[in-house]
Scaffold this active site. Sequence first.
Site, PDB file in Angstrom:
ATOM      1  N   ASP A 173       1.092  -1.246  -0.195  1.00 17.01           N
ATOM      2  CA  ASP A 173      -0.050   0.234  -0.057  1.00 17.01           C
ATOM      3  C   ASP A 173       0.975   1.520   0.216  1.00 17.01           C
ATOM      4  O   ASP A 173       0.323   2.597  -0.827  1.00 17.01           O
ATOM      5  CB  ASP A 173      -0.744  -0.029   1.434  1.00 17.01           C
ATOM      6  CG  ASP A 173      -1.844  -0.836   1.212  1.00 17.01           C
ATOM      7  OD1 ASP A 173      -2.216  -1.669  -0.106  1.00 17.01           O
ATOM      8  OD2 ASP A 173      -2.887  -1.086   2.380  1.00 17.01           O
ATOM      9  N   MET A 174       1.927   1.655   0.733  1.00 14.93           N
ATOM     10  CA  MET A 174       2.432   2.191   1.040  1.00 14.93           C
ATOM     11  C   MET A 174       3.354   2.247  -0.054  1.00 14.93           C
ATOM     12  O   MET A 174       3.068   4.083  -0.781  1.00 14.93           O
ATOM     13  CB  MET A 174       3.623   2.405   2.451  1.00 14.93           C
ATOM     14  CG  MET A 174       2.794   1.708   3.664  1.00 14.93           C
ATOM     15  SD  MET A 174       1.657   2.978   3.536  1.00 14.93           S
ATOM     16  CE  MET A 174       1.470   4.749   4.762  1.00 14.93           C
TER      17      MET A 174
END
Length: 389
Positions: free
Chosen positions: A168-169
Amino acid sequence: MRLDGVRVLDLTRLLPGPYATQLLADAGADVVKIEDTGAGDYARHMPPTTEEGIGAVFDAVNRGKRSVALDLKSEGGREAFYELVAEADVVIEGFRPGVTERLGVDYETLTDYREDLVYCSLTGYGQEGPHSDKAAHDLNYIGLAGLLDMTRDDTDEAPRVPGYQIADMAGGLLAAFSICSALLSRELGNTGGEYLDVALTDAVVSFSQALAPEALAGDDPRPGETALTGKYPWYDVYEAADGGYVTIGALEPQFWSAFCEAVDRPELIGKHMTDDPAERQALREELESIFAERTRDEWAEAMADVDAAVDAVYTPAETFEHPQIEARGYVERPEDGQPRVGFPLRGSEIDHGGAGAPPGHGSDTEALLREAGLNDGELERLREDGVIN
C-alpha cells in the site's frame, strides 16, 4: 518543493491513494476528496478511532484536504464533477479496471473538460493481465511479487509478514512520484496531459532489485540463501539477553572489523565473507552467543560510537520516541489534533507547519461547486435530487 496552485481531485479511499495524495497535500497541493454521498471513504469509520470518533488511519492520511460528497452514478453528480475537473490539474482514482468507464469519469472522457489533465489509476494489479480484476489486499501483492516467500525461516513453515502495509505504501509513493513527474513533464512542455497506470504489485516487484538479478539469470533465490535474507551471519538479526533484538549490517569489511574489535574478538575479522558454509554456521553460533551477553539497550549504548552498523530493533511506539526520529522533526504533535507522521522529506523550501485537520464528509461540497460556477438554484436542485449532501 512546493505544489501550491496544483489541484488534485482524489477519488481513492482507504490507504494507498489517500497516502499518495497526503504526500501531495503536504507538499502544498490543494487535494479535494471526491466521496460518495453515503458513507464516504470507508476509512472514516474503521477502528481504531480517535477521540473524535474518526478512523485513525483516515485521520493520518487525509490532513489538510477538502471533501466534496457527490453521487457520481447520477447525471447531475457527473456534470458537477466535470465542472470541478475543468479547474483541476490531477485526477487520481482507485477503482477496478472498467469502473471509471461505467461511471463516465475515465481519462478519455475527462480530457474533454481538461485537455492537459494528469490522470492516475492506482490499482492492485494494473489495467491488464489475468489478475487485473481480482480482489486483493497488501499480502496478496507482496506474495505475487515473491517477497513474502523470502521471509520464511527454519523454524516456521509460513512466511512472516515483512513489515506493515508495504505494498500500500509503496504504491502510494510510486503514484505520488508519477504524478509529480507528469506535472513536471507538462510544465517543461515535454508532454500535455498524461495517463498513469500505477499498480501496487508493480511497486513491490520494483523493490526486488536485490533478488532480481539471480532470478532473471535462471536461479531461484531462497530465504536464507541470499546476501540480504540471512546467508551471511554478519548481516542478520540476533536476540539479546532480555529477549529484544539487535541488527548487524556489517557487509563492508571495515564495519565487521570495527565490530570484532569492539567485542574484543579480533580473531573473527578474517572470517568475513567466508564461502565455507560450516565456517559461516560456526560464526553465526558465535554471534548468537555474543549478542546474548547483553540486553538490547546495552548493545545500543555500547555500539553508539562504534562505526560497525549495529543497532537495536524497536517497537513502533519506541520508534516515535527515538532521538533520531525526533531530530528529523517529521512527527507532528499538534495541540488541537492527533499526532501524525508528516511529510518525510527535508529541504530548504518545504513547509513542515502541519497540514491541519482532516475534512468532514462533504464539508466543502457547496464552496467548491460555487467556485466551479454553480449557482444557488443549481445547488438546491442537486441537493433535492440527492446528488450532494
